[in-house]
Write a protein that holds these residues in place. Sequence first.
Motif, PDB file in Angstrom:
ATOM      1  N   GLU A  19       0.839  -1.198   0.000  1.00  0.00           N
ATOM      2  CA  GLU A  19       0.000   0.000   0.000  1.00  0.00           C
ATOM      3  C   GLU A  19       0.875   1.250   0.000  1.00  0.00           C
ATOM      4  OE1 GLU A  19      -2.508  -0.283   3.427  1.00  0.00           O
ATOM      5  OE2 GLU A  19      -3.267  -2.283   2.907  1.00  0.00           O
ATOM      6  N   GLY A  20       0.510   2.225  -0.822  1.00  0.00           N
ATOM      7  CA  GLY A  20       1.206   3.505  -0.836  1.00  0.00           C
ATOM      8  C   GLY A  20       2.517   3.519  -1.577  1.00  0.00           C
ATOM      9  N   ARG A  21       2.745   2.540  -2.450  1.00  0.00           N
ATOM     10  CA  ARG A  21       4.013   2.511  -3.186  1.00  0.00           C
ATOM     11  C   ARG A  21       4.199   3.760  -4.044  1.00  0.00           C
ATOM     12  NH1 ARG A  21       5.280  -3.195  -5.380  1.00  0.00           N
ATOM     13  NH2 ARG A  21       3.164  -2.909  -6.178  1.00  0.00           N
ATOM     14  N   GLU A  22       3.090   4.388  -4.429  1.00  0.00           N
ATOM     15  CA  GLU A  22       3.170   5.615  -5.233  1.00  0.00           C
ATOM     16  C   GLU A  22       3.768   6.781  -4.449  1.00  0.00           C
ATOM     17  OE1 GLU A  22      -0.795   5.580  -3.145  1.00  0.00           O
ATOM     18  OE2 GLU A  22       0.429   4.119  -4.232  1.00  0.00           O
ATOM     19  N   ASN A  23       3.891   6.646  -3.129  1.00  0.00           N
ATOM     20  CA  ASN A  23       4.469   7.709  -2.308  1.00  0.00           C
ATOM     21  C   ASN A  23       5.991   7.782  -2.412  1.00  0.00           C
ATOM     22  OD1 ASN A  23       2.012   8.657  -1.182  1.00  0.00           O
ATOM     23  ND2 ASN A  23       2.022   6.977   0.302  1.00  0.00           N
ATOM     24  N   ILE A  24       6.612   6.746  -2.971  1.00  0.00           N
ATOM     25  CA  ILE A  24       8.072   6.734  -3.062  1.00  0.00           C
ATOM     26  C   ILE A  24       8.512   7.469  -4.319  1.00  0.00           C
ATOM     27  CG2 ILE A  24      10.119   5.276  -3.215  1.00  0.00           C
ATOM     28  CD1 ILE A  24       8.582   3.096  -1.846  1.00  0.00           C
ATOM     29  N   PRO A  25       9.380   8.470  -4.197  1.00  0.00           N
ATOM     30  CA  PRO A  25       9.878   9.168  -5.389  1.00  0.00           C
ATOM     31  C   PRO A  25      10.522   8.191  -6.362  1.00  0.00           C
ATOM     32  CG  PRO A  25      10.504  10.342  -3.382  1.00  0.00           C
ATOM     33  CD  PRO A  25       9.940   9.024  -2.947  1.00  0.00           C
ATOM     34  N   THR A  26      10.254   8.362  -7.631  1.00  0.00           N
ATOM     35  CA  THR A  26      10.819   7.454  -8.641  1.00  0.00           C
ATOM     36  C   THR A  26      12.267   7.782  -8.974  1.00  0.00           C
ATOM     37  OG1 THR A  26       9.892   8.854 -10.392  1.00  0.00           O
ATOM     38  CG2 THR A  26       8.572   6.964  -9.662  1.00  0.00           C
TER      39      THR A  26
ATOM     40  N   PHE B  65       3.641   2.179   2.696  1.00  0.00           N
ATOM     41  CA  PHE B  65       4.535   3.322   2.536  1.00  0.00           C
ATOM     42  C   PHE B  65       3.750   4.610   2.775  1.00  0.00           C
ATOM     43  CE2 PHE B  65       6.218  -0.050  -0.186  1.00  0.00           C
ATOM     44  CZ  PHE B  65       7.532  -0.117   0.239  1.00  0.00           C
ATOM     45  N   GLY B  66       4.273   5.451   3.657  1.00  0.00           N
ATOM     46  CA  GLY B  66       3.632   6.733   3.921  1.00  0.00           C
ATOM     47  C   GLY B  66       4.140   7.802   2.973  1.00  0.00           C
ATOM     48  N   LYS B  67       3.594   8.987   3.113  1.00  0.00           N
ATOM     49  CA  LYS B  67       4.006  10.112   2.267  1.00  0.00           C
ATOM     50  C   LYS B  67       5.394  10.592   2.678  1.00  0.00           C
ATOM     51  CE  LYS B  67      -0.661  11.703   1.177  1.00  0.00           C
ATOM     52  NZ  LYS B  67      -0.524  11.227  -0.224  1.00  0.00           N
ATOM     53  N   PRO B  68       6.182  11.079   1.712  1.00  0.00           N
ATOM     54  CA  PRO B  68       7.538  11.554   2.024  1.00  0.00           C
ATOM     55  C   PRO B  68       7.516  12.701   3.027  1.00  0.00           C
ATOM     56  CG  PRO B  68       7.220  11.345  -0.348  1.00  0.00           C
ATOM     57  CD  PRO B  68       5.869  11.200   0.276  1.00  0.00           C
ATOM     58  N   LEU B  69       8.476  12.682   3.927  1.00  0.00           N
ATOM     59  CA  LEU B  69       8.635  13.731   4.927  1.00  0.00           C
ATOM     60  C   LEU B  69       9.865  14.546   4.565  1.00  0.00           C
ATOM     61  CD1 LEU B  69       8.051  11.523   8.115  1.00  0.00           C
ATOM     62  CD2 LEU B  69       6.353  12.868   6.851  1.00  0.00           C
TER      63      LEU B  69
ATOM     64  N   VAL C 244      16.401   8.770  -1.295  1.00  0.00           N
ATOM     65  CA  VAL C 244      15.329   8.692  -0.312  1.00  0.00           C
ATOM     66  C   VAL C 244      15.723   7.715   0.793  1.00  0.00           C
ATOM     67  CG1 VAL C 244      14.127   6.866  -1.587  1.00  0.00           C
ATOM     68  CG2 VAL C 244      12.855   8.280   0.035  1.00  0.00           C
ATOM     69  N   ILE C 245      15.354   8.064   2.014  1.00  0.00           N
ATOM     70  CA  ILE C 245      15.559   7.189   3.162  1.00  0.00           C
ATOM     71  C   ILE C 245      14.254   6.461   3.436  1.00  0.00           C
ATOM     72  CG2 ILE C 245      16.064   7.072   5.635  1.00  0.00           C
ATOM     73  CD1 ILE C 245      17.691   9.689   5.242  1.00  0.00           C
ATOM     74  N   LEU C 246      14.306   5.154   3.505  1.00  0.00           N
ATOM     75  CA  LEU C 246      13.144   4.334   3.830  1.00  0.00           C
ATOM     76  C   LEU C 246      13.263   3.967   5.306  1.00  0.00           C
ATOM     77  CD1 LEU C 246      13.394   2.075   0.680  1.00  0.00           C
ATOM     78  CD2 LEU C 246      11.759   3.942   1.015  1.00  0.00           C
TER      79      LEU C 246
ATOM     80  N   VAL D 166      12.401  11.503   3.820  1.00  0.00           N
ATOM     81  CA  VAL D 166      12.238  10.237   4.523  1.00  0.00           C
ATOM     82  C   VAL D 166      10.850   9.691   4.208  1.00  0.00           C
ATOM     83  CG1 VAL D 166      12.125   9.081   6.761  1.00  0.00           C
ATOM     84  CG2 VAL D 166      13.755  10.954   6.404  1.00  0.00           C
ATOM     85  N   VAL D 167      10.786   8.448   3.737  1.00  0.00           N
ATOM     86  CA  VAL D 167       9.498   7.792   3.509  1.00  0.00           C
ATOM     87  C   VAL D 167       9.294   6.776   4.633  1.00  0.00           C
ATOM     88  CG1 VAL D 167       8.191   6.211   2.031  1.00  0.00           C
ATOM     89  CG2 VAL D 167       9.475   8.104   1.016  1.00  0.00           C
ATOM     90  N   PRO D 168       8.276   6.973   5.483  1.00  0.00           N
ATOM     91  CA  PRO D 168       8.014   5.991   6.541  1.00  0.00           C
ATOM     92  C   PRO D 168       7.469   4.699   5.947  1.00  0.00           C
ATOM     93  CG  PRO D 168       6.323   7.688   6.538  1.00  0.00           C
ATOM     94  CD  PRO D 168       7.365   8.129   5.546  1.00  0.00           C
ATOM     95  N   VAL D 169       7.901   3.576   6.512  1.00  0.00           N
ATOM     96  CA  VAL D 169       7.487   2.261   6.031  1.00  0.00           C
ATOM     97  C   VAL D 169       6.962   1.451   7.213  1.00  0.00           C
ATOM     98  CG1 VAL D 169       8.187   0.162   4.824  1.00  0.00           C
ATOM     99  CG2 VAL D 169       9.318   2.340   4.296  1.00  0.00           C
ATOM    100  N   GLY D 170       5.835   0.797   7.019  1.00  0.00           N
ATOM    101  CA  GLY D 170       5.262  -0.030   8.068  1.00  0.00           C
ATOM    102  C   GLY D 170       5.110  -1.478   7.629  1.00  0.00           C
ATOM    103  N   PHE D 171       5.735  -2.389   8.378  1.00  0.00           N
ATOM    104  CA  PHE D 171       5.586  -3.820   8.116  1.00  0.00           C
ATOM    105  C   PHE D 171       4.568  -4.410   9.079  1.00  0.00           C
ATOM    106  CE2 PHE D 171       9.943  -3.095   6.557  1.00  0.00           C
ATOM    107  CZ  PHE D 171       9.848  -3.680   5.299  1.00  0.00           C
ATOM    108  N   VAL D 172       3.690  -5.237   8.553  1.00  0.00           N
ATOM    109  CA  VAL D 172       2.712  -5.956   9.366  1.00  0.00           C
ATOM    110  C   VAL D 172       2.764  -7.427   8.952  1.00  0.00           C
ATOM    111  CG1 VAL D 172       0.277  -6.210   9.978  1.00  0.00           C
ATOM    112  CG2 VAL D 172       1.210  -3.930   9.515  1.00  0.00           C
ATOM    113  N   GLY D 173       2.897  -8.318   9.921  1.00  0.00           N
ATOM    114  CA  GLY D 173       2.846  -9.753   9.641  1.00  0.00           C
ATOM    115  C   GLY D 173       4.165 -10.442   9.398  1.00  0.00           C
TER     116      GLY D 173
END
Length: 241
Positions: free
Chosen positions: A25-32, A177-181, A36-38, A147-154
């Motif tokens: 989810e939110g892969r479009e938030n990562i600059p192409t 993936f959250g929105k870039p900060l 970028v820091i993940l 900085v792009v925040p990333v959340g892992f679940v599972g």
Amino acid sequence: MPPLYSIGKVTVGPALLLGWRPKVEGRENIPTTGGVILAANHLSVADEYFLGAVLPRHVAFWAKAEYFDGTGVRGLLTKGLVTGLGAIRVERGGGRAALSAFDGAIPLLRSGRQVAVFPEGTRSPDGRLYRGRTGVARLALAAGVPVVPVGFVGTAQIQPIGSLWPKLSRGTVTVRFGKPLDFTGRGDDRSEMRRITDEVMSEIQQLTGQEYVPRYAPPRTAGGARTGDGQPGNGNGDAAG
């Protein structure tokens, strides 16, 4: 993209995607383009596998210095592996030696690469989200990248701490993936870096829904046990600063 990483993208990567079918989810938030820091929570060794599998560009991870200096057949194979994957060397000692990880990451970020950081500094011992270390803020300010925040679940169910390999049929993996900060223009004093880090951790928590613990996670010792002093540790190669 490093040669061995390229091979993994067409072998290991597809196997992970086919075997576990992670939700992204939110892969479009990562600059192409551009550095970028993940910045992600850390539940399992599998976090690194899945992050590399779901992103098209190379992701540089941290690896402890021992992996680069091994001897014998096993040591040489390990050295070839981390070098071929484009890993960033992390010294386990403190002071100037520990800062060499940042010296390795900053040029990569400035040249437009992606670097993954686990601000907790080690894998969570109980599934909760622990206080982040300020290395993520120092790295973002020094390199001048978002900085792009990333959340892992599972992932902890797929490969619990102590497991050598991911397990099939152990639940669903979700990578968010959250929105870039953008922290451009922010100060670099200790209190400001603490605020930036807390902002990043807050965004990660919103992605994962984890309970937040306002203290550092206890580091793992060489034998795998955890100490209770809350000091930085890179026993798993998890350099976060």
